[in-house]
Design an enzyme around this catalytic site. Structure first.
Site, PDB file in Angstrom:
ATOM      1  N   THR A 410       0.761  -1.290   0.124  1.00  0.00           N
ATOM      2  CA  THR A 410       0.158  -0.051   0.184  1.00  0.00           C
ATOM      3  C   THR A 410       0.812   1.202   0.091  1.00  0.00           C
ATOM      4  OG1 THR A 410      -1.695  -1.237   1.255  1.00  0.00           O
ATOM      5  CG2 THR A 410      -2.016   1.176   1.167  1.00  0.00           C
ATOM      6  N   ASP A 450      -8.326  -9.793   1.654  1.00  0.00           N
ATOM      7  CA  ASP A 450      -8.741  -9.156   2.858  1.00  0.00           C
ATOM      8  C   ASP A 450      -9.977  -9.250   3.251  1.00  0.00           C
ATOM      9  OD1 ASP A 450      -6.528  -7.582   2.849  1.00  0.00           O
ATOM     10  OD2 ASP A 450      -7.349  -5.505   1.925  1.00  0.00           O
ATOM     11  N   GLY A 496       0.356  -0.393   5.381  1.00  0.00           N
ATOM     12  CA  GLY A 496       0.901  -0.894   6.314  1.00  0.00           C
ATOM     13  C   GLY A 496      -0.151  -2.126   6.877  1.00  0.00           C
TER      14      GLY A 496
END
Length: 593
Positions: A410, A450, A496
């Site tokens: 990211t 995710d 992160g």
């Protein structure tokens, strides 16, 4: 524990941040650049600033601003370059959340370009033979690839409020891709990492192997890498708009890359053609101090988690700073994180598919009550129940516990333009180099991991389970802060993975509560308190002292090195703009007047 040096010596400044009133509630009504120019007082005198993870990307943003573009135009230019020079972190094969502040209209708009699950996806998307797929297998599979949202976000935001010519904002990235860019030390290090190569397929996939490992060797720092395919992709998007990406030959190339083996996915051309950006209202909360924190709504965690953690910190910190034990400020921050993470993990998901009690979770009455549930250092964390606290039906029993652990591929961009408009945008491909699948000169995300790989827990559905068209929960927290007069005070965010929430809250506590500058806040040791272990970054000044203090208080401490934060923030001061770039990466903050 009254002498914790670099980290906690500043904690006694916790009460020094000025009290403030919240600005008026922001509405959602994006406007064109010409309309914005006709509205309000545009007498902004503090100049402009761009903070991002690579100097070449920042320079592209400054170039666009100097040529008359605004914050949205600059954000597109910055990110298009980052997708080239920092491909391990983000790119047009992924997605993003952009929080945009229009100063003339005093309005905030959130552009949700989060990736979506294909139409064929369902709760058992990652279940094989009755069992969840091994995470690393799922992580590098075609089933991990969500429909990319980045190009659509660019266009939706630009149509809403951009000012520069659409094609012009891609020119810096096109030029760099054609002429070649020098591989940075960080990119070279990641490509060469034997630990990473053991778990991803970057050097197994023929297309990515040829690009990142020419002649079988990882690209060294300083190597001039051209990317004609990426230049051609951006040129097509510049000339034809998003249809060049979501339809036609490139769309077919994307679908082929996703669906080919091993462990191919099930994405179709219709999935790409049907992608839509969601234009949403920001989630804003007002602290007792008066500062107002605004971030993206679910499926982003930003609005919920940042308001929860900062609100809880205010109740948990010592009531007085004079003669207070410094370690209690550190304890308050850790306890606020543990409570906030537990609630985020349990409730936040795609609110277009499942009910998310967003307003209840940041309700001041709930936050005050939740603070009283602060866990003992050696106790297990658990989610609260805003339904019970606020006099409604219980909400916690609706969902099973969610153990999702997102990756960390990211990046974050913070921008304030010459008229005081601002962009906070966090963009991602999920893990480093995403799915290791490439099309059109860019990497494809592995964002669908995710989602929870487990569709239910304890006989109850998990809120963040996979569903067709659903957006996976994100820890991304692109954040804006407003001061007592309703004026923009701070733009912040970070990459992160799950730790994004802790990284961003560190800058908020650091600047708003501990009196730190933007750069000092970015450089503080990272402390991540998700669950029952507190991770402390010990290779940064003050980290070892913080770890020892927390261990003495009874916390289970995990000492960490090599944290992957990439904080980029801007603070508006009386004398002008103050930038901060995370020393753990290669970013800079540059100003323009």
């Amino acid at each position: 524990m009254r002498h914790l040096t670099a980290l906690t010596a500043v904690l006694l400044l916790a009460a020094c941040a000025p009290a403030a009133k919240a600005p008026p509630a922001a509405s959602i009504a994006p406007v064109s650049g010409s309309d914005a120019e006709a509205l309000g007082d545009m007498s902004w005198t503090k100049g402009a600033m761009v903070a991002a993870a690579d100097p070449r990307a920042v320079e592209a943003g400054i170039r666009v601003l100097s040529e008359g573009g605004n914050a949205i135009d600059a954000a597109i230019a910055v990110h298009a370059v980052l997708g080239l020079v920092e491909p391990q972190s983000s790119g047009i094969g992924g997605g993003a959340f952009m929080v945009y502040y229009d100063r003339a209209r005093d309005e905030i708009t959130v552009f949700d370009g989060r990736e979506t699950a294909p139409a064929a996806a369902g709760p058992d998307w990652f279940v094989k033979d009755g069992k969840p797929m091994d995470f690393l297998t799922a992580w590098q599979s075609g089933r991990s690839v969500g429909v990319p949202g980045q190009i659509a976000l660019y266009k939706t935001a630009h149509d809403a409020a951009g000012r520069a010519n659409w094609a012009s904002v891609f020119q810096p990235a096109i030029e760099l891709a054609e002429e070649g860019f020098e591989v940075s030390p960080r990119l070279a290090e990641v490509i060469a990492s034997e630990r990473l190569r053991a778990v991803i397929r970057l050097d197994d996939n023929p297309v990515t192997a040829a690009y990142f490992y020419p002649d079988g060797q990882p690209l060294p720092a300083g190597f001039r890498r051209t990317n004609a395919a990426y230049a051609a992709t951006l040129a097509a998007v510049a000339n034809e708009g998003p249809d060049a990406f979501y339809r036609g030959a490139l769309a077919s190339e994307i679908v082929t890359a996703v669906n080919e083996g091993p462990d191919g996915g099930d994405m179709t051309l219709d999935d790409l053609a049907n992608y839509e950006v969601k234009v949403r209202s920001a989630v804003c909360g007002t602290l007792q101090s008066g500062y107002k924190i605004c971030s993206a709504p679910p499926p982003s965690s930003g609005g919920v988690a940042q308001n929860l953690i900062l609100g809880l910190y205010e109740y948990l910190k010592p009531a007085a700073t004079v003669n207070a034990d410094e370690s209690l400020f550190l304890k308050a921050f850790v306890d606020a994180q543990r409570l906030g993470y537990a609630d985020r993990d349990h409730y936040v998901a795609d609110a277009d598919h499942v009910p998310v009690p967003t307003e209840d979770l940041i309700n001041p009455d709930y936050i005050k009550a939740r603070a009283k549930e602060a866990f003992a250092p050696d106790a297990k964390s658990f989610p609260g129940d805003p339904g019970v606290v606020l006099g409604g039906d219980p909400l916690r029993p609706m969902w099973g516990e969610d153990p999702t652990t997102p990756g960390a591929g990211t990046t974050h961009i913070s921008i304030i333009d010459l008229e005081g408009n601002a962009v906070s945008m966090t963009a991602t491909v999920e893990a480093a180099f995403g799915s290791s699948r490439m099309a059109g000169g860019f990497l494809l995300n592995n964002e669908l991991t995710d989602f929870s790989l487990i569709p239910e827990k304890g006989g109850k559905p998990v809120a963040n389970a996979v569903a067709a068209g659903k957006r996976p929960r994100s820890s991304m927290s692109p954040t804006l802060v407003f001061d007592e007069g309703g004026d923009l005070f701070m733009v912040t965010g970070s990459p992160g993975g799950n730790s994004i929430i802790a990284y961003v809250s560190k800058t908020l506590v650091g600047v708003l509560e501990w009196g730190k500058t933007a750069q000092e806040a970015a450089a503080l040791p990272n402390i991540i308190a998700r669950g029952d272990t507190v991770a402390v970054e010990v290779d940064i000044e003050g980290g070892l002292e913080a770890a020892e203090a927390l261990r003495t208080m009874g916390y289970t401490v995990e000492e960490r090195t090599g944290e992957n934060s990439g904080l980029h923030l801007i603070v508006v001061r009386d004398k002008g703009l103050e930038g901060g770039a995370d020393p753990r990466r290669e970013g800079v903050a540059l100003s323009l007047r």
